[in-house]
Design a protein around this motif. Structure first.
Motif, short mmCIF file in Angstrom:
data_model
loop_
_atom_site.label_atom_id
_atom_site.label_comp_id
_atom_site.label_asym_id
_atom_site.label_seq_id
_atom_site.Cartn_x
_atom_site.Cartn_y
_atom_site.Cartn_z
N UNK A 186 9.42 2.67 -11.99
CA UNK A 186 10.12 3.98 -12.64
C UNK A 186 10.00 3.96 -14.42
N UNK A 187 9.27 5.51 -14.18
CA UNK A 187 8.41 5.57 -15.71
C UNK A 187 6.87 6.18 -15.31
N UNK A 214 10.66 0.65 -3.71
CA UNK A 214 10.16 -1.05 -4.70
C UNK A 214 11.15 0.32 -5.84
N UNK A 215 11.52 1.36 -5.69
CA UNK A 215 12.74 2.56 -6.69
C UNK A 215 13.45 3.39 -5.83
N UNK A 216 13.87 4.01 -5.86
CA UNK A 216 14.54 5.17 -5.48
C UNK A 216 13.15 6.41 -4.85
N UNK A 217 12.35 6.16 -5.67
CA UNK A 217 11.30 7.42 -5.25
C UNK A 217 10.93 6.62 -3.81
N UNK A 218 10.20 5.19 -3.42
CA UNK A 218 9.24 4.95 -2.19
C UNK A 218 9.45 5.55 -1.51
N UNK A 273 0.95 -0.75 0.24
CA UNK A 273 -0.14 0.02 0.01
C UNK A 273 0.57 1.39 0.24
N UNK A 274 1.89 1.51 0.85
CA UNK A 274 2.79 2.66 0.88
C UNK A 274 3.25 3.27 -0.27
N UNK A 275 3.65 2.30 -1.39
CA UNK A 275 4.34 2.19 -2.43
C UNK A 275 3.31 3.07 -3.71
#
Length: 264
Positions: A206-207, A174-178, A144-146
């Motif tokens: 990403x993307x 999951x990505x550098x932005x999570x 949920x947090x992603x």
């Protein structure tokens, strides 16, 4: 003699009941009240027949007559039947037309999900574009947090319950932005709670960008969330905030009202 299906149906049709239902079907959002003569003209009934039908519907509570204007409008029993019918509808079934319209208007993928502990589960999805790096469908499960869908549902939880769930959450990146930091996530959830929607900028993949809003029922509780998502090539940060977020909030509001939600 073998009876046809049409003949069989006509044998079991109660004409008076059919006419009563025809009267009720005349009332619409654009035509909420009708005069006696308008009803007679619309259905081509004899005035004596129309009077008996209207008197019966009024006596049973399916019609009301305004004492000042003498115009008829649907009574309380009609609305009670409507709410009962809505309660019997599957959430996915009720929301589907709204989701289709949103997907058509924006040309992006539209999804609906529910919260299951620390995950979201997709219960409907209208795909307009291939999602970057993701293969998702009905029944797919994500942390949920992603995702914007999950964040908007987490934000609706009572504070004590939210903290208890996050206490045992792994918050995988999951990505550098999570948002994998609990304090940072709580800060964003507070902002989401205040503004009424969530954005996701490449946190799930990403993307990929998306905007989500909660769907509420008559208890004021968020029972699901909907979102619009797509590739960064078609969804700029500006379009995400200025176009997608308002559109998804408006559609979530329409679905919520169909579920009986009324802002408190």
């Amino acid at each position: 003699m073998k009876l046809t299906e049409t003949t069989m149906r006509s044998r079991y049709t109660i004409e008076a009941l059919a006419r009563g239902l025809e009267v009720l079907s005349l009332f619409t959002a654009a035509r909420p009240a009708l005069s006696f003569q308008e009803i007679v003209d619309q259905l081509g009934l004899a005035k004596s027949t129309a009077f008996r039908i209207l008197a019966t519907l009024e006596q049973l509570g399916y019609l009301e007559q305004d004492a000042a204007t003498r115009r008829y409008r649907p009574g309380l029993h009609v609305f009670q039947l409507g709410f009962a019918a809505l309660a019997g509808l599957d959430l996915q079934q009720l929301a589907r037309p709204f989701l289709e319209q949103l997907a058509h208007e924006l040309g992006e993928t539209v999804s609906m999900a529910v919260l299951d502990d620390l995950d979201i589960i997709y219960i409907d999805r209208i795909r307009n574009r291939a999602i970057v790096g993701m293969v998702l469908g009905i029944g797919s499960r994500l942390p949920a947090h992603s995702a914007s869908l999950g964040k908007v549902l987490l934000a609706d939880l009572p504070e004590a319950e939210l903290l208890a769930r996050l206490e045992r959450a792994e918050l995988a990146r999951l990505t550098e932005h999570t948002l994998a930091d609990r304090a940072a996530l709580l800060h964003e959830l507070a902002a989401i709670r205040q503004q009424g929607f969530a954005l996701s900028n490449q946190e799930l993949a990403i993307g990929l960008r998306g905007a989500a809003a909660p769907v509420r029922d008559r208890t004021q509780r968020a029972v699901a969330a909907i979102n619009v998502s797509g590739p960064v090539s078609s969804i700029s940060a500006e379009r995400l905030a200025n176009d997608l977020a308002p559109a998804v909030v408006a559609t979530a509001g329409r679905i919520s009202r169909a579920l009986g939600y009324a802002p408190g």
